[in-house]
Write a protein that holds these residues in place. Structure first.
Motif, PDB file in Angstrom:
ATOM      1  N   GLU A 239       0.455  -1.140  -0.032  1.00 54.66           N
ATOM      2  CA  GLU A 239      -0.125  -0.192   0.338  1.00 54.66           C
ATOM      3  C   GLU A 239       0.438   1.117   0.074  1.00 54.66           C
ATOM      4  O   GLU A 239       0.726   2.364  -0.574  1.00 54.66           O
ATOM      5  CB  GLU A 239      -0.911   0.000   1.513  1.00 54.66           C
ATOM      6  CG  GLU A 239      -2.091  -1.039   1.362  1.00 54.66           C
ATOM      7  CD  GLU A 239      -2.563  -1.299   2.314  1.00 54.66           C
ATOM      8  OE1 GLU A 239      -2.364  -1.034   3.378  1.00 54.66           O
ATOM      9  OE2 GLU A 239      -3.859  -2.048   2.661  1.00 54.66           O
ATOM     10  N   LYS A 240       2.183   1.270   0.899  1.00 56.86           N
ATOM     11  CA  LYS A 240       3.078   2.042   0.738  1.00 56.86           C
ATOM     12  C   LYS A 240       3.443   2.993  -0.669  1.00 56.86           C
ATOM     13  O   LYS A 240       3.069   4.083  -1.026  1.00 56.86           O
ATOM     14  CB  LYS A 240       3.937   2.397   2.119  1.00 56.86           C
ATOM     15  CG  LYS A 240       4.912   3.424   1.978  1.00 56.86           C
ATOM     16  CD  LYS A 240       5.805   3.200   2.958  1.00 56.86           C
ATOM     17  CE  LYS A 240       6.540   3.802   2.986  1.00 56.86           C
ATOM     18  NZ  LYS A 240       7.628   4.029   4.204  1.00 56.86           N
ATOM     19  N   GLU A 242       2.205   1.589  -3.391  1.00 54.97           N
ATOM     20  CA  GLU A 242       1.991   2.063  -4.563  1.00 54.97           C
ATOM     21  C   GLU A 242       0.920   3.601  -4.232  1.00 54.97           C
ATOM     22  O   GLU A 242       1.010   4.654  -5.724  1.00 54.97           O
ATOM     23  CB  GLU A 242       0.306   1.680  -4.272  1.00 54.97           C
ATOM     24  CG  GLU A 242      -0.805   1.835  -5.716  1.00 54.97           C
ATOM     25  CD  GLU A 242      -2.353   0.343  -5.443  1.00 54.97           C
ATOM     26  OE1 GLU A 242      -2.985   1.196  -6.255  1.00 54.97           O
ATOM     27  OE2 GLU A 242      -2.407   0.649  -4.121  1.00 54.97           O
ATOM     28  N   GLU A 243       1.386   3.885  -2.969  1.00 55.07           N
ATOM     29  CA  GLU A 243       0.456   5.511  -2.466  1.00 55.07           C
ATOM     30  C   GLU A 243       1.880   6.007  -3.195  1.00 55.07           C
ATOM     31  O   GLU A 243       1.803   7.578  -3.877  1.00 55.07           O
ATOM     32  CB  GLU A 243       0.593   5.679  -1.047  1.00 55.07           C
ATOM     33  CG  GLU A 243       0.401   6.780  -1.203  1.00 55.07           C
ATOM     34  CD  GLU A 243       0.003   7.462   0.265  1.00 55.07           C
ATOM     35  OE1 GLU A 243      -0.152   8.264   0.760  1.00 55.07           O
ATOM     36  OE2 GLU A 243       0.117   6.676   0.929  1.00 55.07           O
ATOM     37  N   HIS A 244       2.554   5.684  -3.121  1.00 59.42           N
ATOM     38  CA  HIS A 244       4.266   6.658  -3.596  1.00 59.42           C
ATOM     39  C   HIS A 244       4.460   6.705  -5.205  1.00 59.42           C
ATOM     40  O   HIS A 244       4.642   8.080  -5.162  1.00 59.42           O
ATOM     41  CB  HIS A 244       5.543   6.338  -2.190  1.00 59.42           C
ATOM     42  CG  HIS A 244       6.920   6.921  -3.176  1.00 59.42           C
ATOM     43  ND1 HIS A 244       6.474   8.229  -2.708  1.00 59.42           N
ATOM     44  CD2 HIS A 244       8.044   6.724  -3.858  1.00 59.42           C
ATOM     45  CE1 HIS A 244       8.444   8.642  -2.377  1.00 59.42           C
ATOM     46  NE2 HIS A 244       8.585   7.790  -3.276  1.00 59.42           N
ATOM     47  N   ARG A 246       2.233   6.317  -7.228  1.00 59.05           N
ATOM     48  CA  ARG A 246       0.784   7.141  -7.723  1.00 59.05           C
ATOM     49  C   ARG A 246       1.168   9.198  -7.555  1.00 59.05           C
ATOM     50  O   ARG A 246       0.880   9.723  -8.373  1.00 59.05           O
ATOM     51  CB  ARG A 246      -0.691   6.664  -7.133  1.00 59.05           C
ATOM     52  CG  ARG A 246      -0.762   5.288  -7.687  1.00 59.05           C
ATOM     53  CD  ARG A 246      -2.228   5.312  -7.225  1.00 59.05           C
ATOM     54  NE  ARG A 246      -2.934   3.821  -8.027  1.00 59.05           N
ATOM     55  CZ  ARG A 246      -2.724   3.689  -9.437  1.00 59.05           C
ATOM     56  NH1 ARG A 246      -3.555   5.248 -10.015  1.00 59.05           N
ATOM     57  NH2 ARG A 246      -3.470   2.754  -9.135  1.00 59.05           N
ATOM     58  N   ALA A 247       1.631   9.239  -6.107  1.00 62.26           N
ATOM     59  CA  ALA A 247       1.928  10.755  -5.878  1.00 62.26           C
ATOM     60  C   ALA A 247       2.889  10.971  -6.812  1.00 62.26           C
ATOM     61  O   ALA A 247       2.545  11.768  -7.216  1.00 62.26           O
ATOM     62  CB  ALA A 247       2.411  10.650  -5.027  1.00 62.26           C
TER      63      ALA A 247
END
Length: 254
Positions: A239-240, A242-244, A246-247
């Motif tokens: 999850e971390k 993916e968030e990074h 995408r950011a």
């Protein structure tokens, strides 16, 4: 995992030398244990130095062939003391080479990585002449944390394509990467983007900079996300990551 090299410059009855890597499967930060055995030829010889190089395939040095292995790059070197090799006798010396935490990988998730190759190369100095031995290939397997990051990419739909070693320092490529790199080379791991995600590019290049207690994952040429080994949690790390990713990529690439 051994090679035999004859010191032809010393004549027909030259000594023979064999190097054996006792643990050819190792990880970053691990220690290679090596045994160098020399058998004397027809005359006494002074072996002035034994050099053990850990080398990798570097894309910058192989211009014509994606699988070439002709001009390896030295990551770490250890020199062993020389010795007197009497005619017809055998001398054995042992050595150890500690791999850096940033050592490029050849294997991850239990399988070889395309483009990842590493070896031990032995050089002997005899009468001021250096005789370079053949390669004894080794396997450098990912740390559990590195496997976890690569598994996270896989779980997100990325497909690992290949790995390439680049010579130099990341900030020279992109100052915004804010790298904590200490070695003078890095490994770039290329992934195909998920087919379900149209971000305008075919591949995502990722660099993992490992340390003893944590690693940085750089997606493309962007700053890293840091992952601490003691906090390894596959779902949370996925999850971390993916968030990074995408950011940094989603706003610019659709």
């Amino acid at each position: 995992m051994a090679f035999r090299k004859f010191l032809s410059a010393l004549g027909v009855s030259a000594p023979s030398v064999e190097t054996v890597v006792e643990n050819p499967r190792v990880g970053p930060g691990g220690t290679l244990r090596l045994v160098v055995t020399a058998v004397g030829g027809g005359a006494d010889v002074d072996i002035e130095r034994v050099r053990l190089d850990v080398v990798v395939r570097a894309e910058d040095l192989e211009y014509n062939d994606k699988t070439a292995w002709e001009h390896p790059y030295t990551v770490v070197t250890v020199d062993l003391d020389g010795f007197r090799l009497p005619a017809g006798e055998t001398v054995t010396v042992r050595g150890e080479v500690v791999l850096p935490w940033e050592m490029p990988l050849t294997h991850a998730l239990g399988a070889p990585i395309t483009g990842g190759r590493a070896a031990v190369r032995t050089e002997l100095e005899v009468d001021k002449a250096v005789d370079q031995g053949d390669f004894d290939e080794i396997e450098v397997h990912a740390l559990p944390a590195q496997d976890a990051i690569l598994q996270a990419y896989t779980d997100l739909g990325f497909r690992l394509r290949e790995a390439e070693v680049k010579i130099g320092f990341l900030p020279e490529l992109a100052p915004r990467m804010e790298s904590r790199q200490t070695e003078s080379c890095w490994q770039e791991i290329d992934f195909f983007f998920p087919e379900s995600v149209n971000w305008g590019l075919e591949e995502l290049e990722t660099v993992l900079i490992a340390r003893e207690d944590s690693l940085d994952a750089h997606p493309g040429g962007f700053p890293p996300a840091t992952f601490v080994y003691d906090e390894l949690d596959q779902q949370a790390w996925t999850e971390k990551l993916e968030e990074h990713v995408r950011a940094h990529w989603q706003p610019a690439h659709g």
